[in-house]
Motif scaffolding. Sequence first.
Motif, PDB file in Angstrom:
ATOM      1  N   ILE A  45       0.826  -1.201   0.000  1.00 23.43           N
ATOM      2  CA  ILE A  45       0.000   0.000   0.000  1.00 23.43           C
ATOM      3  C   ILE A  45       0.874   1.271   0.000  1.00 23.43           C
ATOM      4  O   ILE A  45       0.631   2.202  -0.769  1.00 23.43           O
ATOM      5  CB  ILE A  45      -0.976  -0.016   1.203  1.00 23.43           C
ATOM      6  N   ASP A  46       1.908   1.259   0.834  1.00 23.18           N
ATOM      7  CA  ASP A  46       2.822   2.418   0.861  1.00 23.18           C
ATOM      8  C   ASP A  46       3.432   2.655  -0.512  1.00 23.18           C
ATOM      9  O   ASP A  46       3.497   3.788  -0.997  1.00 23.18           O
ATOM     10  CB  ASP A  46       3.950   2.176   1.892  1.00 23.18           C
ATOM     11  N   PHE A  88      -6.972   2.675  -6.080  1.00 19.91           N
ATOM     12  CA  PHE A  88      -5.893   2.154  -5.229  1.00 19.91           C
ATOM     13  C   PHE A  88      -6.085   0.668  -4.926  1.00 19.91           C
ATOM     14  O   PHE A  88      -5.132  -0.103  -4.960  1.00 19.91           O
ATOM     15  CB  PHE A  88      -5.807   2.963  -3.927  1.00 19.91           C
ATOM     16  N   VAL A  89      -7.331   0.311  -4.639  1.00 17.82           N
ATOM     17  CA  VAL A  89      -7.608  -1.116  -4.359  1.00 17.82           C
ATOM     18  C   VAL A  89      -7.174  -1.962  -5.545  1.00 17.82           C
ATOM     19  O   VAL A  89      -6.491  -2.987  -5.399  1.00 17.82           O
ATOM     20  CB  VAL A  89      -9.106  -1.356  -4.029  1.00 17.82           C
ATOM     21  N   GLY A  90      -7.543  -1.486  -6.743  1.00 11.21           N
ATOM     22  CA  GLY A  90      -7.175  -2.204  -7.965  1.00 11.21           C
ATOM     23  C   GLY A  90      -5.667  -2.387  -8.076  1.00 11.21           C
ATOM     24  O   GLY A  90      -5.194  -3.492  -8.394  1.00 11.21           O
ATOM     25  N   GLN A  91      -4.923  -1.308  -7.807  1.00  9.69           N
ATOM     26  CA  GLN A  91      -3.455  -1.358  -7.910  1.00  9.69           C
ATOM     27  C   GLN A  91      -2.861  -2.356  -6.897  1.00  9.69           C
ATOM     28  O   GLN A  91      -1.974  -3.138  -7.240  1.00  9.69           O
ATOM     29  CB  GLN A  91      -2.852   0.031  -7.653  1.00  9.69           C
ATOM     30  N   LEU A 134      -9.917  -6.166   3.392  1.00  9.08           N
ATOM     31  CA  LEU A 134      -8.818  -5.739   4.245  1.00  9.08           C
ATOM     32  C   LEU A 134      -8.028  -4.606   3.568  1.00  9.08           C
ATOM     33  O   LEU A 134      -7.650  -3.616   4.203  1.00  9.08           O
ATOM     34  CB  LEU A 134      -7.907  -6.937   4.540  1.00  9.08           C
ATOM     35  N   VAL A 135      -7.796  -4.773   2.254  1.00  4.31           N
ATOM     36  CA  VAL A 135      -7.068  -3.747   1.481  1.00  4.31           C
ATOM     37  C   VAL A 135      -7.802  -2.417   1.594  1.00  4.31           C
ATOM     38  O   VAL A 135      -7.199  -1.368   1.873  1.00  4.31           O
ATOM     39  CB  VAL A 135      -6.943  -4.173   0.003  1.00  4.31           C
ATOM     40  N   ASN A 136      -9.080  -2.471   1.408  1.00  5.92           N
ATOM     41  CA  ASN A 136      -9.910  -1.273   1.486  1.00  5.92           C
ATOM     42  C   ASN A 136      -9.742  -0.560   2.808  1.00  5.92           C
ATOM     43  O   ASN A 136      -9.516   0.642   2.892  1.00  5.92           O
ATOM     44  CB  ASN A 136     -11.370  -1.696   1.315  1.00  5.92           C
ATOM     45  N   GLN A 137      -9.825  -1.376   3.850  1.00  7.61           N
ATOM     46  CA  GLN A 137      -9.742  -0.871   5.222  1.00  7.61           C
ATOM     47  C   GLN A 137      -8.384  -0.205   5.475  1.00  7.61           C
ATOM     48  O   GLN A 137      -8.301   0.925   5.953  1.00  7.61           O
ATOM     49  CB  GLN A 137      -9.863  -2.105   6.126  1.00  7.61           C
ATOM     50  N   LEU A 138      -7.316  -0.933   5.109  1.00  3.40           N
ATOM     51  CA  LEU A 138      -5.957  -0.436   5.350  1.00  3.40           C
ATOM     52  C   LEU A 138      -5.682   0.829   4.526  1.00  3.40           C
ATOM     53  O   LEU A 138      -5.072   1.786   5.010  1.00  3.40           O
ATOM     54  CB  LEU A 138      -4.926  -1.511   5.018  1.00  3.40           C
TER      55      LEU A 138
END
Length: 492
Positions: free
Chosen positions: A440-441, A465-468, A481-485
Motif C-alpha cells: 500500500i505504501d 488504489f484497491v485495484g493497484q 482488508l485492502v480497502n480498510q488499510l
Amino acid sequence: MATTPDTSVSALARYEPVIGLEVHVQLLTASKIFCSCSTRFGDPPNSNVCPVCLGLPGALPVLNRKAVEFAVLAAMAINCRINQTSIFARKNYFYPDLPKGYQISQYDKPLAEHGWIQIPAGSGTKKIGITRLHLEEDAGKSLHEGFPDSQEKTAIDLNRSGVPLIEIVSEPDIASPEEAYEYLTRLKEIILYTGVSDVNMEEGSLRCDANVSVRPRGQKEFGTKTEVKNVNSFRFIREALEYEIDRQIGVVESGGKITQETRLYNPNEGKTYGMRSKEEAHDYRYFPEPDLLPLVVDENWQQEIRKTLPELPEARRERMIAEYGITPQDAQVLTTSKSLADQFEAAAKAAKNPKRVANLVQGELMGRLKAKGLEIEQSPISMKGVAFSADLTESGAISSKMLKDLYDLSFERGKDFPAVYDEEGRPQQSSDTSALEKIIDQVIAANSKEAEQYRAGKKTVIGFFVGQVMKLSKGQANPQLVNQLLAKKLDS
Ligand code: ADP
Ligand code: ZN
Ligand code: MG
C-alpha cells in the motif's frame, strides 16, 4: 437434408392450422400391466413372455396396481379429473405383433379426463386442453431389417407385449408446429418429474401421433384431418407438421379435398406420405373387457397418490426465481432434470449464502460450460463444488480472482472444485497486514496525484488504489482488508 417446404406468410394469413396430439408413454413398472413378466428393455427377444402376454387361450389378465398408481399420478400432474370408475375395453384388430387379436385399452370410460398443461406462446402462455388419459397395454415389436442373409423376413419380439402405457390425447387447441413442439417438451418434462416414465424416445417409451387440419381463418368447423404417425423426434414432428400444413393448404387452394388418412414422415426428404386412408381403416369393435372388473380408484386411494405428486417444473422454476434471485433462463437450465434441481437446491441451502451459489452458477459456471460445449449435467464442478467455493468466498478465504483461477483449473483438469482446491494447497488470500501495508505504501508513493485527489475529498479514487494493490498482490489480497488499510493510510 430435410427440405421443409416454405409455408408462405400469405397462405398462413388466410388459413389456420388445427393440431391435436396423441402421446403414448411407457410406465416404469418392473412388471407388465396384466402379468408378472419383466418390462426390462434390451433383453433377448421373447425372453420376457408368459401365457398372458403371449395371448394363449384361457390365460387371464391381472391388473398391476403400480401401473394404475403411475397413471393416476401422471393424470394428476397434467390437471386431469380422475374417474372413480373406469372400464377396460377390447380394441379388436389383427396384427402379427398382437397375438390375442385385440389390445386391452380403455374407451368410453377412461381413467382420467379434462386436463390441461400450460405452454409458452408469444410473449405469454397458453393452456392446451387434455381430453383424456387412459391405460392400455403395448403390443409386441416387428423387426423387418437386420437379417444376416438379407432376405425379406419379419421377426416378432413379444417382450414389449403387455408393457403398461398411458395414452394422453390433447384437445385440438394447438395452433402451430411450434406450439406442438412446446407442448411435447412441457409434457415430457412434467412426466419426467413425476418419475412414472423415463420418456425416452429412442427406446420408444414416448411416442407421438400428430393430427392436423387447416381451415380458412374465421371458419368455425374444422377441416378434414390427417394423422402423422411414428415420428421419432420432437424436431421431426415440428417439421412434419410444417410440411403437412403447407401441403393441405396447397390441396385446398387448388380446389382439392383432403382425404382423412394416416401419413408417414420421411425426415430425409422432409415430406409426408399417405399410408392408409380411413376407408381401409379398422373398425375396432370396442367392447368391455369381460376378463377384468371395472377399475375403481376411490377418494382415499386418490389422496394417497396425490401425496406422492412432486413439485412440478413450472411451479419449481417460479419458486426458485423468487428464492434465489436467478433469471428465468437460469431457472430453466437448473430444472432441466429433477435431480439437477434437487442437487442445486440441496447445495444452495447448505451453503452460507444460497444466493451466492446461484450467482456462481450464473456468473462462473454457465459461461465455462458453454465455451466447452458441455451440458450442465456434464459439468466438472458439481453443485456441491459450487457451494463449497461459494462458502470460501463468503468467508473471505479466497478472492473472486482466485475463485476464477480455480474454476479455470477445474475445467482444465476435469476435476471438481474441492479436489482442485486441495491440489493447489488450499490457497488463502493474503490477510498478512504488514505485507499488505508495504504494498500500500508503495502504491500511494507511486500515485501521489490520486492520493491528493482523495484527500481533497474525491473518495471514489480509493477504488483505483484497491485495484493497484490487488494487481501487485497478484489477486491474493483480501479486498475488504485492502480497502480498510488503504482508507486508514490515506486518511492519516
Ligand atoms: P379419431 O377418432 O380419428 O382418433 P379423435 O376425435 O379421437 O379422432 O381425435 C384424435 C386427436 O385428433 C385428438 O388429439 C384431437 O384433438 C385431434 N383432432 C380431432 N379432430 C381434429 C381436426 N379436425 N384437426 C386436427 N386435429 C384434430
Ligand atoms: Zn407375461
Ligand atoms: Mg382417437
